[in-house]
Design a protein around this motif. Structure first.
Motif, PDB file in Angstrom:
ATOM      1  N   MET A  43       0.854  -1.157   0.000  1.00  0.00           N
ATOM      2  CA  MET A  43       0.000   0.000   0.000  1.00  0.00           C
ATOM      3  C   MET A  43       0.909   1.231   0.000  1.00  0.00           C
ATOM      4  O   MET A  43       1.927   1.267   0.679  1.00  0.00           O
ATOM      5  N   LEU A  44       0.514   2.239  -0.765  1.00  0.00           N
ATOM      6  CA  LEU A  44       1.317   3.443  -0.878  1.00  0.00           C
ATOM      7  C   LEU A  44       0.449   4.658  -0.624  1.00  0.00           C
ATOM      8  O   LEU A  44      -0.626   4.796  -1.201  1.00  0.00           O
ATOM      9  N   HIS A  45       0.929   5.520   0.253  1.00  0.00           N
ATOM     10  CA  HIS A  45       0.292   6.820   0.492  1.00  0.00           C
ATOM     11  C   HIS A  45       1.281   7.885   0.067  1.00  0.00           C
ATOM     12  O   HIS A  45       2.487   7.709   0.231  1.00  0.00           O
ATOM     13  N   TRP A  46       0.788   8.984  -0.492  1.00  0.00           N
ATOM     14  CA  TRP A  46       1.684  10.080  -0.829  1.00  0.00           C
ATOM     15  C   TRP A  46       1.056  11.388  -0.393  1.00  0.00           C
ATOM     16  O   TRP A  46      -0.159  11.518  -0.317  1.00  0.00           O
ATOM     17  N   PHE A  47       1.938  12.335  -0.087  1.00  0.00           N
ATOM     18  CA  PHE A  47       1.523  13.634   0.409  1.00  0.00           C
ATOM     19  C   PHE A  47       2.373  14.702  -0.263  1.00  0.00           C
ATOM     20  O   PHE A  47       3.573  14.511  -0.444  1.00  0.00           O
ATOM     21  N   PRO A  48       1.782  15.831  -0.626  1.00  0.00           N
ATOM     22  CA  PRO A  48       2.606  16.920  -1.171  1.00  0.00           C
ATOM     23  C   PRO A  48       3.529  17.461  -0.083  1.00  0.00           C
ATOM     24  O   PRO A  48       3.156  17.518   1.089  1.00  0.00           O
ATOM     25  N   ARG A  49       4.739  17.820  -0.481  1.00  0.00           N
ATOM     26  CA  ARG A  49       5.707  18.342   0.491  1.00  0.00           C
ATOM     27  C   ARG A  49       5.442  19.808   0.747  1.00  0.00           C
ATOM     28  O   ARG A  49       5.115  20.571  -0.152  1.00  0.00           O
ATOM     29  N   ASP A  50       5.619  20.214   1.981  1.00  0.00           N
ATOM     30  CA  ASP A  50       5.405  21.603   2.378  1.00  0.00           C
ATOM     31  C   ASP A  50       6.556  22.502   1.945  1.00  0.00           C
ATOM     32  O   ASP A  50       6.375  23.692   1.756  1.00  0.00           O
ATOM     33  N   ASP A  51       7.745  21.916   1.769  1.00  0.00           N
ATOM     34  CA  ASP A  51       8.933  22.722   1.490  1.00  0.00           C
ATOM     35  C   ASP A  51       9.263  22.825  -0.001  1.00  0.00           C
ATOM     36  O   ASP A  51      10.379  23.140  -0.370  1.00  0.00           O
ATOM     37  N   GLY A  52       8.312  22.555  -0.862  1.00  0.00           N
ATOM     38  CA  GLY A  52       8.553  22.719  -2.293  1.00  0.00           C
ATOM     39  C   GLY A  52       8.805  21.417  -3.009  1.00  0.00           C
ATOM     40  O   GLY A  52       8.425  20.344  -2.556  1.00  0.00           O
ATOM     41  N   ALA A  53       9.454  21.540  -4.141  1.00  0.00           N
ATOM     42  CA  ALA A  53       9.631  20.394  -5.032  1.00  0.00           C
ATOM     43  C   ALA A  53      10.988  19.744  -4.861  1.00  0.00           C
ATOM     44  O   ALA A  53      11.764  19.646  -5.804  1.00  0.00           O
ATOM     45  N   GLY A  54      11.303  19.295  -3.690  1.00  0.00           N
ATOM     46  CA  GLY A  54      12.570  18.603  -3.463  1.00  0.00           C
ATOM     47  C   GLY A  54      12.483  17.152  -3.900  1.00  0.00           C
ATOM     48  O   GLY A  54      11.466  16.683  -4.405  1.00  0.00           O
ATOM     49  N   GLU A  55      13.569  16.440  -3.704  1.00  0.00           N
ATOM     50  CA  GLU A  55      13.607  15.026  -4.048  1.00  0.00           C
ATOM     51  C   GLU A  55      12.560  14.265  -3.232  1.00  0.00           C
ATOM     52  O   GLU A  55      12.368  14.554  -2.046  1.00  0.00           O
ATOM     53  N   PRO A  56      11.873  13.292  -3.840  1.00  0.00           N
ATOM     54  CA  PRO A  56      10.860  12.545  -3.099  1.00  0.00           C
ATOM     55  C   PRO A  56      11.482  11.766  -1.940  1.00  0.00           C
ATOM     56  O   PRO A  56      12.578  11.221  -2.072  1.00  0.00           O
TER      57      PRO A  56
ATOM     58  N   VAL B  70       9.699   8.500 -10.079  1.00  0.00           N
ATOM     59  CA  VAL B  70       8.885   9.027  -8.983  1.00  0.00           C
ATOM     60  C   VAL B  70       8.739  10.538  -9.124  1.00  0.00           C
ATOM     61  O   VAL B  70       9.704  11.239  -9.438  1.00  0.00           O
ATOM     62  N   HIS B  71       7.519  11.034  -8.888  1.00  0.00           N
ATOM     63  CA  HIS B  71       7.257  12.471  -8.965  1.00  0.00           C
ATOM     64  C   HIS B  71       7.972  13.208  -7.838  1.00  0.00           C
ATOM     65  O   HIS B  71       7.862  12.827  -6.674  1.00  0.00           O
ATOM     66  N   PRO B  72       8.701  14.273  -8.152  1.00  0.00           N
ATOM     67  CA  PRO B  72       9.346  15.062  -7.094  1.00  0.00           C
ATOM     68  C   PRO B  72       8.311  15.896  -6.345  1.00  0.00           C
ATOM     69  O   PRO B  72       7.186  16.068  -6.805  1.00  0.00           O
ATOM     70  N   GLY B  73       8.713  16.384  -5.193  1.00  0.00           N
ATOM     71  CA  GLY B  73       7.840  17.253  -4.408  1.00  0.00           C
ATOM     72  C   GLY B  73       6.791  16.525  -3.594  1.00  0.00           C
ATOM     73  O   GLY B  73       5.822  17.126  -3.143  1.00  0.00           O
ATOM     74  N   ARG B  74       6.981  15.225  -3.391  1.00  0.00           N
ATOM     75  CA  ARG B  74       6.038  14.443  -2.603  1.00  0.00           C
ATOM     76  C   ARG B  74       6.783  13.603  -1.580  1.00  0.00           C
ATOM     77  O   ARG B  74       7.931  13.240  -1.769  1.00  0.00           O
ATOM     78  N   ASP B  75       6.078  13.294  -0.520  1.00  0.00           N
ATOM     79  CA  ASP B  75       6.551  12.317   0.454  1.00  0.00           C
ATOM     80  C   ASP B  75       5.715  11.061   0.272  1.00  0.00           C
ATOM     81  O   ASP B  75       4.498  11.140   0.074  1.00  0.00           O
ATOM     82  N   TYR B  76       6.352   9.906   0.330  1.00  0.00           N
ATOM     83  CA  TYR B  76       5.669   8.632   0.145  1.00  0.00           C
ATOM     84  C   TYR B  76       5.822   7.786   1.397  1.00  0.00           C
ATOM     85  O   TYR B  76       6.883   7.775   2.011  1.00  0.00           O
ATOM     86  N   VAL B  77       4.766   7.058   1.739  1.00  0.00           N
ATOM     87  CA  VAL B  77       4.824   6.083   2.826  1.00  0.00           C
ATOM     88  C   VAL B  77       4.382   4.752   2.231  1.00  0.00           C
ATOM     89  O   VAL B  77       3.255   4.610   1.756  1.00  0.00           O
ATOM     90  N   LEU B  78       5.291   3.803   2.239  1.00  0.00           N
ATOM     91  CA  LEU B  78       5.040   2.476   1.695  1.00  0.00           C
ATOM     92  C   LEU B  78       4.802   1.525   2.858  1.00  0.00           C
ATOM     93  O   LEU B  78       5.666   1.359   3.714  1.00  0.00           O
ATOM     94  N   THR B  79       3.613   0.924   2.895  1.00  0.00           N
ATOM     95  CA  THR B  79       3.247   0.001   3.959  1.00  0.00           C
ATOM     96  C   THR B  79       3.270  -1.416   3.406  1.00  0.00           C
ATOM     97  O   THR B  79       2.586  -1.708   2.416  1.00  0.00           O
ATOM     98  N   ALA B  80       4.049  -2.272   4.026  1.00  0.00           N
ATOM     99  CA  ALA B  80       4.157  -3.669   3.596  1.00  0.00           C
ATOM    100  C   ALA B  80       3.021  -4.474   4.204  1.00  0.00           C
ATOM    101  O   ALA B  80       2.856  -4.509   5.423  1.00  0.00           O
ATOM    102  N   ARG B  81       2.263  -5.090   3.355  1.00  0.00           N
ATOM    103  CA  ARG B  81       1.164  -5.950   3.806  1.00  0.00           C
ATOM    104  C   ARG B  81       1.687  -7.333   4.163  1.00  0.00           C
ATOM    105  O   ARG B  81       2.688  -7.790   3.604  1.00  0.00           O
ATOM    106  N   PRO B  82       1.006  -8.028   5.082  1.00  0.00           N
ATOM    107  CA  PRO B  82       1.400  -9.407   5.370  1.00  0.00           C
ATOM    108  C   PRO B  82       1.352 -10.241   4.086  1.00  0.00           C
ATOM    109  O   PRO B  82       0.478 -10.072   3.250  1.00  0.00           O
ATOM    110  N   GLY B  83       2.326 -11.098   3.927  1.00  0.00           N
ATOM    111  CA  GLY B  83       2.422 -11.920   2.735  1.00  0.00           C
ATOM    112  C   GLY B  83       3.447 -11.408   1.743  1.00  0.00           C
ATOM    113  O   GLY B  83       3.852 -12.132   0.833  1.00  0.00           O
ATOM    114  N   LEU B  84       3.872 -10.158   1.900  1.00  0.00           N
ATOM    115  CA  LEU B  84       4.864  -9.598   0.984  1.00  0.00           C
ATOM    116  C   LEU B  84       6.201 -10.316   1.119  1.00  0.00           C
ATOM    117  O   LEU B  84       6.873 -10.575   0.119  1.00  0.00           O
ATOM    118  N   VAL B  85       6.566 -10.668   2.324  1.00  0.00           N
ATOM    119  CA  VAL B  85       7.837 -11.368   2.559  1.00  0.00           C
ATOM    120  C   VAL B  85       7.856 -12.693   1.805  1.00  0.00           C
ATOM    121  O   VAL B  85       8.835 -13.013   1.117  1.00  0.00           O
TER     122      VAL B  85
END
Length: 87
Positions: free
Chosen positions: A1-14, A48-63
């Motif tokens: 599962m992936l969540h992304w959020f726009p960065r508050d500090d501009g378009a830096g590296e993701p 990957v689009h710059p200027g965003r923060d991503y949170v990658l959540t590993a689901r059970p079974g991925l291992v």
């Protein structure tokens, strides 16, 4: 599962945050998965689009999936969720 959020500090590296719950296994297994996810992230970073923060959540079974199919399979799964996030 992936969540992304726009960065508050501009378009830096993701940036990437990882969430690997205990349901994925022992600490050794979870840390190995995190290392594999970080390496996969480095490989797909040009897509990957710059200027965003991503949170990658590993689901059970991925291992188990990575153990059966390898890191290329993991890279394909990460690319899939990135494409969905871009849409």
């Amino acid at each position: 599962m992936l969540h992304w959020f726009p960065r508050d500090d501009g378009a830096g590296e993701p940036r990437l945050g990882l969430a690997v719950p205990k349901a994925n296994g022992t600490a050794v297994v979870r840390n190995r998965l995190k290392r594999q996810l970080r390496e996969t992230w480095r490989r797909v970073l040009p897509q990957v689009h710059p200027g965003r923060d991503y949170v990658l959540t590993a689901r059970p079974g991925l291992v188990e999936g990575v153990e059966q199919h390898g890191t290329e399979w993991l890279a394909e799964r990460v690319a899939e969720v990135l494409q969905k996030a871009a849409a």
